[in-house]
Scaffold this motif. Structure first.
Motif, short mmCIF file in Angstrom:
data_model
loop_
_atom_site.label_atom_id
_atom_site.label_comp_id
_atom_site.label_asym_id
_atom_site.label_seq_id
_atom_site.Cartn_x
_atom_site.Cartn_y
_atom_site.Cartn_z
N PRO A 36 0.81 -1.23 0.00
CA PRO A 36 0.00 0.00 0.00
C PRO A 36 0.84 1.27 0.00
CG PRO A 36 -0.83 -1.57 1.62
CD PRO A 36 0.52 -2.06 1.18
N ILE A 37 2.10 1.16 0.39
CA ILE A 37 2.98 2.33 0.43
C ILE A 37 3.75 2.47 -0.89
CG2 ILE A 37 4.95 3.40 1.59
CD1 ILE A 37 4.07 2.00 4.15
N THR A 38 4.31 1.37 -1.38
CA THR A 38 5.17 1.46 -2.56
C THR A 38 4.39 1.73 -3.86
OG1 THR A 38 5.11 -0.96 -2.82
CG2 THR A 38 6.94 -0.02 -1.57
N VAL A 39 3.07 1.51 -3.86
CA VAL A 39 2.31 1.82 -5.08
C VAL A 39 2.16 3.32 -5.28
CG1 VAL A 39 0.97 -0.33 -5.01
CG2 VAL A 39 0.08 1.71 -3.86
N VAL A 40 2.39 4.11 -4.23
CA VAL A 40 2.11 5.54 -4.30
C VAL A 40 3.15 6.29 -5.13
CG1 VAL A 40 1.85 7.66 -2.97
CG2 VAL A 40 0.84 5.53 -2.14
N GLY A 41 4.43 6.03 -4.86
CA GLY A 41 5.49 6.80 -5.50
C GLY A 41 5.41 6.88 -7.01
N PRO A 42 5.32 5.73 -7.72
CA PRO A 42 5.31 5.79 -9.18
C PRO A 42 4.10 6.50 -9.77
CG PRO A 42 5.90 3.59 -8.40
CD PRO A 42 5.41 4.36 -7.21
N GLY A 161 6.38 -1.68 -9.53
CA GLY A 161 6.50 -1.85 -10.97
C GLY A 161 5.17 -1.85 -11.71
N PHE A 162 4.14 -2.41 -11.07
CA PHE A 162 2.85 -2.56 -11.74
C PHE A 162 1.93 -1.36 -11.56
CE2 PHE A 162 3.66 -7.27 -11.37
CZ PHE A 162 3.77 -7.48 -12.74
N SER A 163 2.22 -0.51 -10.56
CA SER A 163 1.27 0.57 -10.27
C SER A 163 1.16 1.58 -11.40
CB SER A 163 1.67 1.28 -8.97
OG SER A 163 2.94 1.89 -9.07
N TYR A 164 2.28 1.90 -12.05
CA TYR A 164 2.24 2.90 -13.13
C TYR A 164 1.43 2.41 -14.33
CZ TYR A 164 3.73 6.48 -16.45
OH TYR A 164 3.74 7.52 -17.36
N PRO A 165 1.74 1.22 -14.89
CA PRO A 165 0.90 0.77 -16.01
C PRO A 165 -0.56 0.56 -15.61
CG PRO A 165 2.44 -0.95 -15.33
CD PRO A 165 2.86 0.30 -14.65
N GLN A 173 -7.11 5.33 -9.07
CA GLN A 173 -7.89 4.73 -7.98
C GLN A 173 -7.76 3.22 -7.96
OE1 GLN A 173 -9.07 7.05 -10.13
NE2 GLN A 173 -10.57 8.41 -9.15
N VAL A 174 -7.76 2.62 -9.15
CA VAL A 174 -7.62 1.16 -9.24
C VAL A 174 -6.23 0.74 -8.78
CG1 VAL A 174 -7.59 -0.82 -10.82
CG2 VAL A 174 -9.31 0.98 -11.10
N ALA A 175 -5.22 1.52 -9.18
CA ALA A 175 -3.85 1.19 -8.78
C ALA A 175 -3.69 1.26 -7.26
CB ALA A 175 -2.86 2.15 -9.46
#
Length: 399
Positions: A36-42, A161-165, A173-175
């Motif tokens: 939940p934290i690492t998805v934010v940065g990208p 890695g997956f949050s940006y695409p 919101q989905v990411a």
């Protein structure tokens, strides 16, 4: 209750399928502590543009959880005494899921509230899991800590890695909300653990309630180790891309270097806890990761950018080894599971406060000096402080 008294119970558990199920549950639980934290940065630019918020508020989204860790960590052991570790950890995942849902609705106010709830929920897992291992499987603390650490690193790496695409194709919101799937699956696998005998307050842990960790030098040594390794992790993750770009790398290559560092941590986060458990003194590990830190930072300071990937591997080894050792110190420097929780809560409160101010301080020094040289020397200075505190914390004694 000491480790020897807990061994028969551990053997009983190891004789059936519950250990395998427990490992799966822990693996899943660990994935909820970083994704939940690492998805934010990208995807921070998507969030900023989608909500029309400032860069300052957008950047603060990655600091809120760290501040929550610092504030909540000391209270986690007390709450666990009331509800039991198993149920406290279960409730923390429920709170995490609520935070993920609120954060993903698409309102600025709920984004902040959800992020706070996520930080509070993760703080409980950070503090209680090491002591949970000490109680449930005292003969296998190193193995379980290794599995736990590796699953956190792998899941956080893939999430980043997956949050940006995912944000590009389905919306930010989905990411942000994708971590909810991991939370729900974790809750399902945690249910059988709740049926096991509740970890109750023991006489040893009752005495631990009277202890004041801030008065114990050994506790401060462990807290210092936690703080300085966290400082280095969050500062390098935040600022190394900018440093490499200033030294001539393009943005894509600079970002890849940080990925190399993060994935280089994985073997160390598995090996070091197992090794630390077997050693009478963990000081050889301290010498190892200090050497790796100094080599990595020296190479970057000298601007030998052609060997950047080598410096990142050294820093990855150092970061994985120092993180793995600190997690083990919570158990190795205490006599009971709840003593370990008390030490963990104190050390992580101090540690994440230091981690929260680290990137800001590093950026301030850069702005003040208009150079990366002094900030890089700061990395080396913090590495030496990490050596000193870890060296003291690795002495073979307990609180």
């Amino acid at each position: 209750m000491d480790a020897k008294q807990q061994i028969p119970n551990s053997k009983k558990i190891l004789s059936n399928k519950s250990l395998l199920f427990f490992i799966i549950a822990i693996f899943l639980f660990a994935t909820t502590l970083r994704t939940p934290i690492t998805v934010v940065g990208p995807i921070i630019s998507f969030i900023r543009d989608g909500l029309g918020i400032s860069n300052g508020l957008a950047g603060f989204l990655t600091t809120i959880p760290l501040l929550a860790f610092a504030v909540v960590s000391p209270f986690a052991p007390r709450i666990a005494r009331k509800f039991g570790m198993e149920w406290t950890l279960f409730y923390s995942v429920i709170l995490l899921c609520v935070g993920i849902i609120l954060r993903s609705i698409g309102l600025t106010s709920l984004l902040i509230v959800g992020t706070i709830l996520i930080g509070v929920a993760i703080a409980f897992g950070n503090v209680l899991i090491p002591s949970f291992f000490k109680w449930k499987f005292p003969l296998h603390i190193g193995l379980l800590t290794g599995i736990y650490s590796v699953s956190m690193n792998i899941s956080s790496g893939f999430a980043a890695g997956f949050s940006y695409p995912m944000a590009t194709n389905s919306g930010w919101q989905v990411a942000l909300g994708f971590s909810l799937v991991l939370g729900i699956v974790t809750l399902i696998f945690w249910l059988p653990i709740l049926k096991q005998p509740k970890i109750a307050l023991s006489p040893a842990s009752a005495q631990a309630e009277k202890k004041q960790m801030w008065k114990v030098p050994l506790a401060w040594a462990v807290a210092g180790a936690m703080g300085f390794q966290s400082f280095l992790f969050y500062c390098t993750s935040t600022w190394l891309p900018e440093i490499f770009i200033s030294q001539g790398l393009d943005a894509a290559s600079a970002g890849w270097m940080v990925s190399v560092m993060q994935f280089s941590q994985i073997p160390m986060t598995f090996i070091i806890p197992i090794l630390a458990e077997k050693l009478v003194s963990q000081r050889p590990i301290v010498f190892f990761f200090t050497f790796c830190y100094l080599i990595g930072f020296a190479g970057i300071f000298m601007e030998w950018t052609s060997l950047a990937i080598l410096w990142m591997i050294f820093l990855g080894f150092a970061g994985g080894a120092s993180f793995g050792l600190v997690l083990m110190l919570f158990s190795l420097r205490t006599e009971s599971a709840y003593d370990a929780a008390e030490l963990s809560g104190f050390a992580q409160s101090v540690g994440y406060f230091v981690a929260a101010i680290g990137p800001v301080l590093f950026g301030y020094v850069h702005d003040l000096t208009e150079s990366w040289s002094i900030p890089l020397l700061l990395f080396i200075a913090i590495s030496i402080l990490l050596f000193l505190t870890s060296f003291m914390g690795s002495n073979n004694r307990t609180i």
